[in-house]
Scaffold this active site. Structure first.
Site, PDB file in Angstrom:
ATOM      1  N   GLU A 140       0.876  -1.175   0.000  1.00 34.69           N
ATOM      2  CA  GLU A 140       0.000   0.000   0.000  1.00 34.69           C
ATOM      3  C   GLU A 140       0.908   1.218   0.000  1.00 34.69           C
ATOM      4  O   GLU A 140       1.899   1.251   0.735  1.00 34.69           O
ATOM      5  CB  GLU A 140      -0.900  -0.007   1.244  1.00 34.69           C
ATOM      6  CG  GLU A 140      -1.698   1.281   1.428  1.00 34.69           C
ATOM      7  CD  GLU A 140      -2.539   1.274   2.710  1.00 34.69           C
ATOM      8  OE1 GLU A 140      -2.969   0.188   3.147  1.00 34.69           O
ATOM      9  OE2 GLU A 140      -2.742   2.361   3.268  1.00 34.69           O
TER      10      GLU A 140
ATOM     11  N   GLU B 122      -1.707  11.571   3.804  1.00 40.59           N
ATOM     12  CA  GLU B 122      -2.762  11.369   4.800  1.00 40.59           C
ATOM     13  C   GLU B 122      -2.686  12.491   5.824  1.00 40.59           C
ATOM     14  O   GLU B 122      -1.606  12.999   6.134  1.00 40.59           O
ATOM     15  CB  GLU B 122      -2.583  10.024   5.521  1.00 40.59           C
ATOM     16  CG  GLU B 122      -3.056   8.839   4.731  1.00 40.59           C
ATOM     17  CD  GLU B 122      -3.031   7.582   5.591  1.00 40.59           C
ATOM     18  OE1 GLU B 122      -4.102   7.144   6.010  1.00 40.59           O
ATOM     19  OE2 GLU B 122      -1.936   7.066   5.843  1.00 40.59           O
TER      20      GLU B 122
END
Ligand SMILES: [Ca+2]
Ligand SMILES: [Ca+2]
Length: 442
Positions: A212, A217
């Site tokens: 991933e 974020e």
């Protein structure tokens, strides 16, 4: 993002983890003193005249055969929508969404993820494809989180991705390249926006084995930190090792940067052996992989570095959850918006002007040998453009290709001197002189 449960804990320990672990993954965090806001797409550019495909046309006449070669430049394949994007350092825009239309997101580029249930992270929102939650106004895509009862949830929001499926395959997953978003992040305690990538095919197994890539974020209760993170089988948080995380911006650096009310660019450059994060075009940190420096050689390289397959892009705004909701949700913040100016994908052309074959791989080293399994590494080949892969032969039979300079070989022939041959290949198809070594299995 699939398992944010670990990210929350990891956020605070990642630097220590990376320093403490003498591992093959090397985290470099650049603490740039510059905090000025700038846009990297306006820096100096070097336009590459590049060639991506070669088409051979054979024309037969009554008396002779004539072969002509026509080439298609990568720059000729730039989509019309991306044609105004400047080519910087050879990065050719091959896919983009500038959001210069009105209504829902372009269905040839994005698919809505619809539903609730927490997504493995106890997230509180229900994702819909309604215009209230995702709307393009001719300039921006706005993902809006609302406080409303819907589908059993108390909040709604939107999540879109470019994942292909059997019914929808638009070439919107990529292996290597530059991936960039320009956006304003939502404000308020409980928000959790992300710009990230997941593997198109889980060739190494379910999460986190196939990897991933979190490009950006952010959680609303900690507005001065933006994170970039890799997850792999080795680093994922569930095993106490955290993700391979790089903090884009620490609180100290963010004092004069407003990511909530100003647009900034968030991106990565992903190559065969390295993923590097960029903020407003400035390199912030990187994670690189050298199989010669693995801390354990009993495993294939994918345990550390599964990032040699195609990944697709994801944009979403979660509400609450194990990380985003760690300090609760402030119900006075709604509606809150994640505003995206564009998403761009760039590729390098490694074929054009390639005039040299890769150098011969050297320095073979058997770093692990147990039973009939061995881990072989070598010094990387050098090329005038880029090494695409190494072909590894065992006793004259092609065993596998690898994008990095190491491979785990299983099922070697017992009581035998296995002859291993490694040949480097560049993107133009040029092959190096073979390297040969012997792995003896008693
Ligand atoms: Ca735009
Ligand atoms: Ca070459």
């Amino acid at each position: 993002m699939t398992r944010k449960i670990m990210l929350f804990l990891m956020t605070f320990i990642f630097i220590a983890v990376m320093v403490a672990c003498d591992d093959s993954l090397t985290t470099t965090t650049t603490t740039s003193a510059s905090t000025s806001s700038e846009t990297d797409s306006t820096t100096t550019s070097t336009s590459n005249s590049t060639t991506t495909t070669t088409t051979t046309t054979t024309t037969t006449t009554s008396s002779q055969s004539q072969t002509t070669q026509t080439t298609t430049k990568l720059t000729d394949l730039i989509p019309e929508e991306c044609s105004s994007i400047e080519i910087v350092d050879g990065w050719v825009p091959t896919w983009c969404d500038e959001f210069k239309y009105v209504g829902g997101v372009d269905p040839t580029k994005w698919i809505h993820v619809v539903g609730g249930g927490g997504f493995g992270n106890q997230e509180q929102q229900y994702y819909t494809s309604r215009s209230q939650n995702a709307y393009v106004d001719g300039e921006y895509l706005t993902i809006t989180a609302l406080k409303e009862a819907y589908g059993g949830s108390n909040y709604t929001s939107a999540k879109i991705w470019t994942q292909e499926n059997s019914a929808w395959d638009n070439g919107t997953s990529w292996k290597y390249g530059k991936f960039e978003m320009r956006a304003k992040l939502p404000a308020g305690r409980g928000t959790w926006p992300a710009f990230w990538m997941m593997p198109k095919s889980s060739v190494y197994g379910g999460w986190p084995k196939s990897g991933e890539i979190d490009i950006m974020e952010h959680v609303g209760y900690n507005p001065n930190v933006v994170l970039g993170t890799l997850h792999s089988e080795r680093f994922n948080g569930t095993n106490g090792r955290g993700g391979s995380t790089t903090s884009l911006l620490t609180s100290g650096q963010l004092t004069s940067i407003d990511v909530l009310n100003e647009f900034h660019t968030y991106g990565i450059v992903w190559t065969e052996t390295k993923i590097e994060w960029f903020f407003d075009g400035l390199s912030i940190g990187s994670v690189s992989f050298d199989p010669r420096a693995q801390n354990s050689f009993a495993y294939p390289t994918s345990v550390d570095w599964p990032f040699d397959q195609k990944f697709y892009l994801i944009l979403n705004l979660a509400i609450g959850g194990t990380w985003g909701g760690a300090q609760g949700i402030d119900d006075t913040i709604f509606p809150t918006e994640f505003v995206i100016d564009y998403v761009r994908v760039f590729q390098q052309d490694y074929i054009s002007d390639d005039t040299e074959v890769p150098t011969q791989p050297t320095g073979p080293a058997i770093l692990y040998k147990v039973s009939r399994t061995a881990f072989l590494t070598w010094n990387p080949s050098i090329d005038d453009n880029q090494i695409k892969r190494y072909a590894v032969f065992v006793n004259g039979v092609l065993r596998n290709y690898t994008s990095v300079n190491g491979i785990q070989l299983t099922s070697l022939k017992a009581t035998f001197d296995n002859i291993i041959t490694v040949i480097a290949e560049d993107y133009a198809g040029n092959l190096s002189t073979p390297m040969q070594t012997v792995i003896s299995i008693e």
